[in-house]
Design a protein around this motif. Structure first.
Motif, PDB file in Angstrom:
ATOM      1  N   ASN A 251      29.271  47.745  -0.973  1.00  0.00           N
ATOM      2  CA  ASN A 251      28.387  49.435  -0.768  1.00  0.00           C
ATOM      3  C   ASN A 251      29.858  49.722  -0.994  1.00  0.00           C
ATOM      4  O   ASN A 251      30.488  50.119  -0.694  1.00  0.00           O
ATOM      5  N   GLN A 252      28.885  50.254  -2.202  1.00  0.00           N
ATOM      6  CA  GLN A 252      29.564  51.967  -2.709  1.00  0.00           C
ATOM      7  C   GLN A 252      29.164  52.815  -1.857  1.00  0.00           C
ATOM      8  O   GLN A 252      29.385  54.381  -2.732  1.00  0.00           O
ATOM      9  N   LEU A 253      28.366  52.534  -1.083  1.00  0.00           N
ATOM     10  CA  LEU A 253      27.971  54.466  -0.405  1.00  0.00           C
ATOM     11  C   LEU A 253      29.519  55.349  -0.460  1.00  0.00           C
ATOM     12  O   LEU A 253      29.964  54.330   0.152  1.00  0.00           O
ATOM     13  N   ALA A 254      28.737  56.784  -0.359  1.00  0.00           N
ATOM     14  CA  ALA A 254      29.700  57.872   0.200  1.00  0.00           C
ATOM     15  C   ALA A 254      31.025  57.697  -0.586  1.00  0.00           C
ATOM     16  O   ALA A 254      32.436  57.966  -0.386  1.00  0.00           O
ATOM     17  N   ARG A 255      31.145  56.348  -1.370  1.00  0.00           N
ATOM     18  CA  ARG A 255      32.383  56.971  -2.659  1.00  0.00           C
ATOM     19  C   ARG A 255      33.037  58.380  -3.433  1.00  0.00           C
ATOM     20  O   ARG A 255      31.601  58.460  -4.069  1.00  0.00           O
ATOM     21  N   SER A 256      34.100  58.219  -3.032  1.00  0.00           N
ATOM     22  CA  SER A 256      34.107  60.077  -3.700  1.00  0.00           C
ATOM     23  C   SER A 256      35.973  59.457  -4.352  1.00  0.00           C
ATOM     24  O   SER A 256      36.342  58.733  -4.516  1.00  0.00           O
ATOM     25  N   ASP A 257      35.586  60.103  -5.911  1.00  0.00           N
ATOM     26  CA  ASP A 257      36.757  60.278  -6.324  1.00  0.00           C
ATOM     27  C   ASP A 257      37.271  61.175  -5.981  1.00  0.00           C
ATOM     28  O   ASP A 257      39.547  60.960  -7.189  1.00  0.00           O
ATOM     29  N   SER A 258      37.439  62.065  -4.951  1.00  0.00           N
ATOM     30  CA  SER A 258      38.367  63.180  -5.070  1.00  0.00           C
ATOM     31  C   SER A 258      39.615  62.622  -4.475  1.00  0.00           C
ATOM     32  O   SER A 258      40.961  63.443  -4.122  1.00  0.00           O
TER      33      SER A 258
ATOM     34  N   THR B 295      34.508  53.666   1.766  1.00  0.00           N
ATOM     35  CA  THR B 295      33.899  53.436   0.813  1.00  0.00           C
ATOM     36  C   THR B 295      33.001  52.758   0.292  1.00  0.00           C
ATOM     37  O   THR B 295      32.134  52.746  -0.575  1.00  0.00           O
ATOM     38  N   ARG B 296      33.347  51.310   0.994  1.00  0.00           N
ATOM     39  CA  ARG B 296      33.072  50.393   0.915  1.00  0.00           C
ATOM     40  C   ARG B 296      32.892  49.178   2.335  1.00  0.00           C
ATOM     41  O   ARG B 296      33.834  49.511   2.712  1.00  0.00           O
ATOM     42  N   ASP B 297      32.098  48.394   1.628  1.00  0.00           N
ATOM     43  CA  ASP B 297      32.032  46.376   2.172  1.00  0.00           C
ATOM     44  C   ASP B 297      33.017  45.858   1.598  1.00  0.00           C
ATOM     45  O   ASP B 297      32.544  45.280   1.215  1.00  0.00           O
ATOM     46  N   PRO B 298      34.195  45.660   1.401  1.00  0.00           N
ATOM     47  CA  PRO B 298      34.690  44.879   0.868  1.00  0.00           C
ATOM     48  C   PRO B 298      35.357  43.476   0.658  1.00  0.00           C
ATOM     49  O   PRO B 298      36.026  42.552   0.623  1.00  0.00           O
ATOM     50  N   PHE B 299      34.446  42.760   1.946  1.00  0.00           N
ATOM     51  CA  PHE B 299      34.268  41.518   1.733  1.00  0.00           C
ATOM     52  C   PHE B 299      33.511  40.636   0.845  1.00  0.00           C
ATOM     53  O   PHE B 299      32.774  40.910   0.745  1.00  0.00           O
ATOM     54  N   GLY B 300      33.716  39.121   1.002  1.00  0.00           N
ATOM     55  CA  GLY B 300      32.682  38.324   0.165  1.00  0.00           C
ATOM     56  C   GLY B 300      33.282  37.854  -1.225  1.00  0.00           C
ATOM     57  O   GLY B 300      33.941  38.596  -2.075  1.00  0.00           O
ATOM     58  N   ALA B 301      32.285  36.615  -1.573  1.00  0.00           N
ATOM     59  CA  ALA B 301      33.013  36.477  -3.160  1.00  0.00           C
ATOM     60  C   ALA B 301      32.621  37.829  -3.858  1.00  0.00           C
ATOM     61  O   ALA B 301      33.190  37.998  -5.613  1.00  0.00           O
TER      62      ALA B 301
ATOM     63  N   SER C  78      36.232  53.031  10.036  1.00  0.00           N
ATOM     64  CA  SER C  78      35.358  53.221   8.075  1.00  0.00           C
ATOM     65  C   SER C  78      33.967  53.651   8.851  1.00  0.00           C
ATOM     66  O   SER C  78      33.302  52.440   9.431  1.00  0.00           O
ATOM     67  N   PRO C  79      33.667  54.118   8.290  1.00  0.00           N
ATOM     68  CA  PRO C  79      32.444  55.477   8.727  1.00  0.00           C
ATOM     69  C   PRO C  79      31.107  53.854   8.101  1.00  0.00           C
ATOM     70  O   PRO C  79      30.671  53.660   8.936  1.00  0.00           O
ATOM     71  N   VAL C  80      31.495  53.105   6.902  1.00  0.00           N
ATOM     72  CA  VAL C  80      31.091  52.006   6.275  1.00  0.00           C
ATOM     73  C   VAL C  80      30.569  50.961   7.247  1.00  0.00           C
ATOM     74  O   VAL C  80      29.936  50.275   7.307  1.00  0.00           O
ATOM     75  N   LEU C  81      31.799  50.840   7.441  1.00  0.00           N
ATOM     76  CA  LEU C  81      32.218  49.333   8.268  1.00  0.00           C
ATOM     77  C   LEU C  81      31.588  49.545  10.149  1.00  0.00           C
ATOM     78  O   LEU C  81      30.721  48.598  10.195  1.00  0.00           O
ATOM     79  N   LYS C  82      31.356  50.793  10.253  1.00  0.00           N
ATOM     80  CA  LYS C  82      30.838  50.895  11.416  1.00  0.00           C
ATOM     81  C   LYS C  82      29.245  50.428  11.548  1.00  0.00           C
ATOM     82  O   LYS C  82      28.914  50.249  12.386  1.00  0.00           O
ATOM     83  N   SER C  83      28.621  50.857   9.902  1.00  0.00           N
ATOM     84  CA  SER C  83      27.211  50.753  10.358  1.00  0.00           C
ATOM     85  C   SER C  83      26.951  48.731  10.310  1.00  0.00           C
ATOM     86  O   SER C  83      26.471  48.799  10.855  1.00  0.00           O
ATOM     87  N   ALA C  84      27.776  48.255   9.408  1.00  0.00           N
ATOM     88  CA  ALA C  84      27.660  47.127   9.494  1.00  0.00           C
ATOM     89  C   ALA C  84      27.838  46.447  11.091  1.00  0.00           C
ATOM     90  O   ALA C  84      27.116  45.694  11.023  1.00  0.00           O
ATOM     91  N   GLN C  85      28.499  47.082  11.828  1.00  0.00           N
ATOM     92  CA  GLN C  85      29.096  46.597  13.069  1.00  0.00           C
ATOM     93  C   GLN C  85      28.352  46.685  13.961  1.00  0.00           C
ATOM     94  O   GLN C  85      27.835  45.889  14.929  1.00  0.00           O
ATOM     95  N   ALA C  86      27.439  47.785  13.956  1.00  0.00           N
ATOM     96  CA  ALA C  86      26.968  48.616  14.889  1.00  0.00           C
ATOM     97  C   ALA C  86      25.524  47.810  14.314  1.00  0.00           C
ATOM     98  O   ALA C  86      24.460  47.175  15.683  1.00  0.00           O
ATOM     99  N   ALA C  87      25.282  47.213  12.867  1.00  0.00           N
ATOM    100  CA  ALA C  87      24.035  46.574  13.060  1.00  0.00           C
ATOM    101  C   ALA C  87      24.204  44.342  13.381  1.00  0.00           C
ATOM    102  O   ALA C  87      22.712  44.901  13.804  1.00  0.00           O
TER     103      ALA C  87
END
Ligand code: SAH
Length: 352
Positions: free
Chosen positions: A3-10, A40-46, A115-124
């Motif tokens: 998941n590359q949502l909210a990625r920022s290069d800053s 900025t990502r869900d880093p898990f899995g293949a 992490s906001p990205v992982l919080k939404s994964a946990q919420a789901a």
């Protein structure tokens, strides 16, 4: 899926400026890089960067869940018990634990996650259990807790100290055009240098010592809480049982080792967990160390073999191969079985 949502290069630009002006300690650099990485990502899995035990197989969480239930019963089955997980990732471990718990009890679920990205994964994943989130360990619910933390402590920033000819120095990170991010040595308080010499009298030039101040602080908070309200905590991670010298900082990207200094925030930076230091901290706060062993031994002792046999009875040939392979990965000495350790702490006087 990555998941590359909210990625920022800053982050790189900001850190570059900071490190170019004045080197920062490794813990500041690692803290920034790790927060950015998970934010900025869900880093898990293949298709991600790495795979954790709960993502390998449901057996991991089920066996941990059965162990936690056993501790709860040993405490006299308090009805106000709550579950707490530190760094729940995709919520897979908690969901497997709750499946084991549910026929007996339905405790409130608390999650520590930044992490906001992982919080939404946990919420789901955990929506049926209405979890409550916290970003840190402050304001834990005032009740007995069953706590689990898998591959959480390794992500917390470490300080590194290096012995030079005359004294210990702290490792920091600088930046310049030619070298990019690079390690530098910073001055260190003379008292602390002396303390390291006394703690490791055999030390040699270039030896490294690692310290994880936020991990120690969190373990202290947790142990004090368990001492006051009862409960137990299981911490599983790669690391060592005896505090020792040595460098363990590593970065992993796309399932391969990478440099922690190239593109901070784009690789998973971790360090081995000093379980000796965590256990000492728990004891200092009045909690007991109930067990400190390897992941393989813990899972075997808690019946992962029997769980695998049960799953195999209903499995087709392909599923059976997956179950056997997962069992090997989780418990074999050459895989996760020995490198990963499991620390269980609790408050014996509270746990009736
Ligand atoms: N326990 C999960 C995930 C491990 S990865 C599993 O085994 O699959 C590390 C987890 O800790 C991620 O959820 C990450 O976002 C979280 N995390 C890392 N540093 C954190 C911090 N300082 N505070 C809160 N959560 C953190």
């Amino acid at each position: 899926m990555k998941n590359q949502l909210a990625r920022s290069d800053s982050l790189s630009e900001e850190l570059k400026d900071r490190c170019a002006r004045e080197p920062v300690s490794l813990s500041v650099f690692m803290g920034e890089a790790v927060s950015q990485y998970y934010a900025t990502r869900d880093p898990f899995g293949a298709s991600g960067d790495f795979t954790t035990a709960p993502e390998i197989s449901q057996m991991f969480g089920e066996v941990i869940g059965a162990g936690l239930l056993h501790y709860w019963q040993g405490m006299g089955a308090p009805e106000d018990i709550a579950l707490l997980e530190l760094g729940p990732g995709r919520g897979t471990l908690m969901s497997d634990i709750l499946r084991v718990f549910n026929p007996l009890l339905n405790p409130p679920v608390f999650l520590v996650e930044q992490s906001p990205v992982l919080k939404s994964a946990q919420a789901a994943r955990l929506s049926a259990f209405s979890p409550q989130w916290m970003t840190d360990m402050q304001r834990l619910p005032p009740r007995p807790l069953l706590v689990v933390a898998n591959e959480f402590f390794d992500a917390l920033p470490i300080r590194q100290f290096q012995k030079t000819k005359d004294a210990w120095r702290e490792r920091g990170v600088g930046w310049d055009q030619g070298r990019g991010f690079h390690p530098v040595l910073l001055p260190l308080d003379g008292m602390f240098s002396h303390h390291l010499d006394e703690s490791f009298p055999e030390n040699k030039t270039d030896d490294i010592f690692e310290l994880c101040p936020s991990g120690i602080a969190m373990m202290g908070t947790l142990a004090a809480h368990l001492k006051k309200f009862g409960g137990c905590a299981i911490v599983i991670d790669y690391g060592h049982i005896v505090t020792a010298l040595g460098e363990t900082l590593q970065a992993v990207r796309g399932h391969r080792f990478a440099s922690p200094f190239v593109e901070p925030g784009e690789a998973d930076i971790t360090a081995h967990v000093d379980f000796g230091a965590l256990a000492a901290t728990a004891r200092k706060e009045g909690a007991s160390v109930l067990s400190l062993t390897t992941q393989g031994e813990l899972l075997d002792a808690w019946g992962i073999g029997a769980r695998a046999d049960r799953l195999l009875q209903a499995a087709d040939a392909r599923q059976a191969a997956d179950i056997r392979s997962a069992l090997r990965r989780l418990t074999d000495a050459g895989e996760m079985g020995t490198l990963f350790k499991a620390l269980i702490i609790g408050a014996m006087d509270k746990n009736r």
